[in-house]
Write a protein that holds these residues in place. Sequence first.
Motif, PDB file in Angstrom:
ATOM      1  N   GLY A  66       0.567  -1.447  -0.258  1.00  0.00           N
ATOM      2  CA  GLY A  66      -0.189  -0.139   0.165  1.00  0.00           C
ATOM      3  C   GLY A  66       0.700   0.745   0.609  1.00  0.00           C
ATOM      4  N   ASN A  67       2.159   1.390  -0.608  1.00  0.00           N
ATOM      5  CA  ASN A  67       2.989   2.591  -0.557  1.00  0.00           C
ATOM      6  C   ASN A  67       2.591   3.238  -1.704  1.00  0.00           C
ATOM      7  OD1 ASN A  67       3.455   1.268   2.341  1.00  0.00           O
ATOM      8  ND2 ASN A  67       5.661   0.341   1.359  1.00  0.00           N
ATOM      9  N   VAL A  68       1.695   2.361  -2.806  1.00  0.00           N
ATOM     10  CA  VAL A  68       2.256   3.226  -3.774  1.00  0.00           C
ATOM     11  C   VAL A  68       0.982   4.038  -4.504  1.00  0.00           C
ATOM     12  CG1 VAL A  68       2.690   3.056  -6.400  1.00  0.00           C
ATOM     13  CG2 VAL A  68       4.018   1.267  -4.934  1.00  0.00           C
ATOM     14  N   ASP A  69       0.985   5.241  -4.873  1.00  0.00           N
ATOM     15  CA  ASP A  69      -0.222   6.368  -5.227  1.00  0.00           C
ATOM     16  C   ASP A  69      -0.395   6.118  -6.659  1.00  0.00           C
ATOM     17  OD1 ASP A  69      -1.338   8.784  -6.152  1.00  0.00           O
ATOM     18  OD2 ASP A  69      -1.803   9.625  -4.213  1.00  0.00           O
ATOM     19  N   PRO A  70      -0.965   5.881  -7.289  1.00  0.00           N
ATOM     20  CA  PRO A  70      -0.676   5.567  -9.051  1.00  0.00           C
ATOM     21  C   PRO A  70      -1.015   6.981  -9.598  1.00  0.00           C
ATOM     22  CG  PRO A  70      -2.527   4.205  -7.867  1.00  0.00           C
ATOM     23  CD  PRO A  70      -1.876   5.312  -6.883  1.00  0.00           C
ATOM     24  N   ARG A  71      -1.583   8.222  -8.815  1.00  0.00           N
ATOM     25  CA  ARG A  71      -1.438   8.983  -9.424  1.00  0.00           C
ATOM     26  C   ARG A  71      -0.464   9.684  -9.984  1.00  0.00           C
ATOM     27  NH1 ARG A  71      -5.811  11.748  -5.735  1.00  0.00           N
ATOM     28  NH2 ARG A  71      -4.929  11.075  -4.454  1.00  0.00           N
ATOM     29  N   ILE A  72      -0.023   9.607  -8.955  1.00  0.00           N
ATOM     30  CA  ILE A  72       1.506  10.230  -8.807  1.00  0.00           C
ATOM     31  C   ILE A  72       2.404   9.797  -9.409  1.00  0.00           C
ATOM     32  CG2 ILE A  72       3.567  11.354  -6.983  1.00  0.00           C
ATOM     33  CD1 ILE A  72       1.459  12.512  -6.779  1.00  0.00           C
ATOM     34  N   ILE A  76       4.316  11.128 -13.187  1.00  0.00           N
ATOM     35  CA  ILE A  76       6.586  11.089 -12.412  1.00  0.00           C
ATOM     36  C   ILE A  76       7.016  10.361 -13.994  1.00  0.00           C
ATOM     37  CG2 ILE A  76       6.482  12.499 -10.099  1.00  0.00           C
ATOM     38  CD1 ILE A  76       7.387   9.499  -9.207  1.00  0.00           C
ATOM     39  N   ALA A  77       6.175   8.959 -13.838  1.00  0.00           N
ATOM     40  CA  ALA A  77       7.330   7.883 -14.722  1.00  0.00           C
ATOM     41  C   ALA A  77       7.115   8.508 -15.767  1.00  0.00           C
ATOM     42  CB  ALA A  77       6.506   7.040 -14.707  1.00  0.00           C
ATOM     43  N   VAL A  78       5.660   9.342 -16.233  1.00  0.00           N
ATOM     44  CA  VAL A  78       5.925   9.555 -18.292  1.00  0.00           C
ATOM     45  C   VAL A  78       7.027  10.635 -18.601  1.00  0.00           C
ATOM     46  CG1 VAL A  78       4.917  10.369 -20.120  1.00  0.00           C
ATOM     47  CG2 VAL A  78       3.548   8.427 -18.208  1.00  0.00           C
ATOM     48  N   PRO A  79       6.540  10.949 -17.754  1.00  0.00           N
ATOM     49  CA  PRO A  79       8.169  12.300 -17.978  1.00  0.00           C
ATOM     50  C   PRO A  79       9.778  12.129 -17.746  1.00  0.00           C
ATOM     51  CG  PRO A  79       6.824  13.064 -16.393  1.00  0.00           C
ATOM     52  CD  PRO A  79       6.532  11.675 -16.786  1.00  0.00           C
ATOM     53  N   GLY A  80       9.427  10.904 -16.971  1.00  0.00           N
ATOM     54  CA  GLY A  80      10.513  10.845 -16.166  1.00  0.00           C
ATOM     55  C   GLY A  80      11.418   9.933 -17.207  1.00  0.00           C
ATOM     56  N   ALA A  81      10.042   9.276 -17.999  1.00  0.00           N
ATOM     57  CA  ALA A  81      10.706   8.354 -19.142  1.00  0.00           C
ATOM     58  C   ALA A  81      11.642   9.119 -19.974  1.00  0.00           C
ATOM     59  CB  ALA A  81       9.740   7.152 -19.531  1.00  0.00           C
ATOM     60  N   VAL A  82      10.375   9.662 -20.934  1.00  0.00           N
ATOM     61  CA  VAL A  82      11.160  10.774 -21.802  1.00  0.00           C
ATOM     62  C   VAL A  82      12.673  10.819 -21.374  1.00  0.00           C
ATOM     63  CG1 VAL A  82      10.886  12.681 -22.915  1.00  0.00           C
ATOM     64  CG2 VAL A  82       8.685  12.009 -22.528  1.00  0.00           C
ATOM     65  N   GLY A  83      13.055  11.851 -20.047  1.00  0.00           N
ATOM     66  CA  GLY A  83      14.238  12.406 -19.535  1.00  0.00           C
ATOM     67  C   GLY A  83      15.285  11.231 -19.817  1.00  0.00           C
ATOM     68  N   GLY A  84      14.609   9.960 -19.337  1.00  0.00           N
ATOM     69  CA  GLY A  84      15.862   8.418 -19.100  1.00  0.00           C
ATOM     70  C   GLY A  84      16.216   8.724 -20.199  1.00  0.00           C
ATOM     71  N   PHE A  85      15.098   8.494 -21.551  1.00  0.00           N
ATOM     72  CA  PHE A  85      15.919   8.034 -23.128  1.00  0.00           C
ATOM     73  C   PHE A  85      17.032   9.385 -23.167  1.00  0.00           C
ATOM     74  CE2 PHE A  85      15.578   8.194 -27.752  1.00  0.00           C
ATOM     75  CZ  PHE A  85      15.403   6.628 -28.048  1.00  0.00           C
ATOM     76  N   PRO A 157      17.644  10.108  -4.833  1.00  0.00           N
ATOM     77  CA  PRO A 157      17.719  11.394  -5.014  1.00  0.00           C
ATOM     78  C   PRO A 157      16.943  12.436  -5.377  1.00  0.00           C
ATOM     79  CG  PRO A 157      19.818   9.998  -5.976  1.00  0.00           C
ATOM     80  CD  PRO A 157      18.528   9.603  -6.030  1.00  0.00           C
ATOM     81  N   VAL A 158      16.917  12.685  -6.521  1.00  0.00           N
ATOM     82  CA  VAL A 158      16.272  13.949  -7.256  1.00  0.00           C
ATOM     83  C   VAL A 158      14.613  14.032  -6.823  1.00  0.00           C
ATOM     84  CG1 VAL A 158      15.357  14.865  -9.382  1.00  0.00           C
ATOM     85  CG2 VAL A 158      17.654  14.274  -8.904  1.00  0.00           C
ATOM     86  N   LEU A 159      13.746  12.431  -7.110  1.00  0.00           N
ATOM     87  CA  LEU A 159      12.669  12.519  -6.696  1.00  0.00           C
ATOM     88  C   LEU A 159      12.028  12.552  -5.676  1.00  0.00           C
ATOM     89  CD1 LEU A 159      10.562  12.148  -8.891  1.00  0.00           C
ATOM     90  CD2 LEU A 159      12.738  11.884  -9.905  1.00  0.00           C
ATOM     91  N   THR A 160      12.891  11.258  -4.625  1.00  0.00           N
ATOM     92  CA  THR A 160      12.622  11.240  -3.072  1.00  0.00           C
ATOM     93  C   THR A 160      12.468  12.250  -2.040  1.00  0.00           C
ATOM     94  OG1 THR A 160      12.947   8.577  -3.174  1.00  0.00           O
ATOM     95  CG2 THR A 160      12.795   9.884  -1.522  1.00  0.00           C
ATOM     96  N   THR A 177       6.055   4.848  -4.129  1.00  0.00           N
ATOM     97  CA  THR A 177       5.754   4.877  -5.827  1.00  0.00           C
ATOM     98  C   THR A 177       7.439   5.974  -6.510  1.00  0.00           C
ATOM     99  OG1 THR A 177       4.065   6.449  -4.958  1.00  0.00           O
ATOM    100  CG2 THR A 177       4.613   7.511  -6.876  1.00  0.00           C
ATOM    101  N   VAL A 178       8.033   6.132  -5.594  1.00  0.00           N
ATOM    102  CA  VAL A 178       9.244   6.585  -6.753  1.00  0.00           C
ATOM    103  C   VAL A 178       9.620   5.480  -6.822  1.00  0.00           C
ATOM    104  CG1 VAL A 178      11.890   7.497  -6.406  1.00  0.00           C
ATOM    105  CG2 VAL A 178      10.012   8.800  -5.255  1.00  0.00           C
ATOM    106  N   ASN A 179      10.230   4.317  -5.873  1.00  0.00           N
ATOM    107  CA  ASN A 179      10.919   3.371  -6.310  1.00  0.00           C
ATOM    108  C   ASN A 179       9.420   2.653  -7.583  1.00  0.00           C
ATOM    109  OD1 ASN A 179      12.495   1.390  -4.589  1.00  0.00           O
ATOM    110  ND2 ASN A 179      11.576   3.599  -3.702  1.00  0.00           N
TER     111      ASN A 179
END
Length: 298
Positions: A66-72, A76-85, A157-160, A177-179
């Motif tokens: 129960g440690n994950v917020d789906p909306r958050i 963060i995951a979609v733009p994170g994927a763009v930045g990571g690529f 270190p950036v997101l948490t 959520t960050v994990n």
Amino acid sequence: MWLVAAFALAGGLAQLVDGTLGMGFGVTSATVLLALGVAPAAASAATHAAKLPTTLISGLAHWREGNVDPRILLRIAVPGAVGGFLGAVVLTNISLESAKSWMAGLLIFFGLVILVRFGAGMRLVPAIPGGNSAKVLSPIGLLGGFVDATGGGGWGPVLTPSLMTVTRHEPRRVVGTVNAAEFVVAVSVSLGFVFGTAHQDIPWLPVLGLVAGGVVVAPFAAKLAGRLPHAPMGVMVGGLVILVNAVTVVAAVVGDLPGWLDATLIVVWISLVAEVARRAWDREKAERRAGVPADVPA
């Protein structure tokens, strides 16, 4: 076989830190690989290859807890994927020496972030209204993904700290959520390195060890989120990351130092970090006795 076992131990410890603090696996793994002489792009590619199974298991374990917020997560995951690529493509197209100095410097910065975060228990800025909105979170995710790829680590270190700053979520929800979002970023970064051909130089035996250790420890780390002594662990991880990468930066800037000076500086730094960790642990114990949730800075 001994190499795999050694990296399995390193991967397990790194995942224990990452799963409980929300940061540390990528930074720690990339630091170890760079110290062994692995090229920066290959070190980052190897770290993200190892993250694929470890972040998947960790994310699922945090979800079950129960440690994950789906909306958050999505914001963060979609733009994170763009930045990571984009970061992976950039890293495979700069010179080896430039990449090594950049990555070491970036890892020192994140080591300082971790050290200050857990050593001083400081928020950089107060929580802001609308911190859960995509308008606030998307740029953070984009930046986190980019520096994660170019630095071999940095998503946590950036997101948490950022999510603990701009949102009012309890720490275990931020960490979970960050994990979970990190799996999406790891997939995108890995694709970026395949596109940039950095995957050809990945040291697969260390990766296998990191995966083995990380996968075993991930479910236990999710259960321990918010329960282990966060402050001293964070201080020691930050101090170690700074120490190892400072060697690379100093060598690039001023060359090799005399052996006695090297040893003196290392002893002084370790003593300083140990003292900061002790004080951080004392502060955390006092906060727990006062009923302040773990990892929430005053």
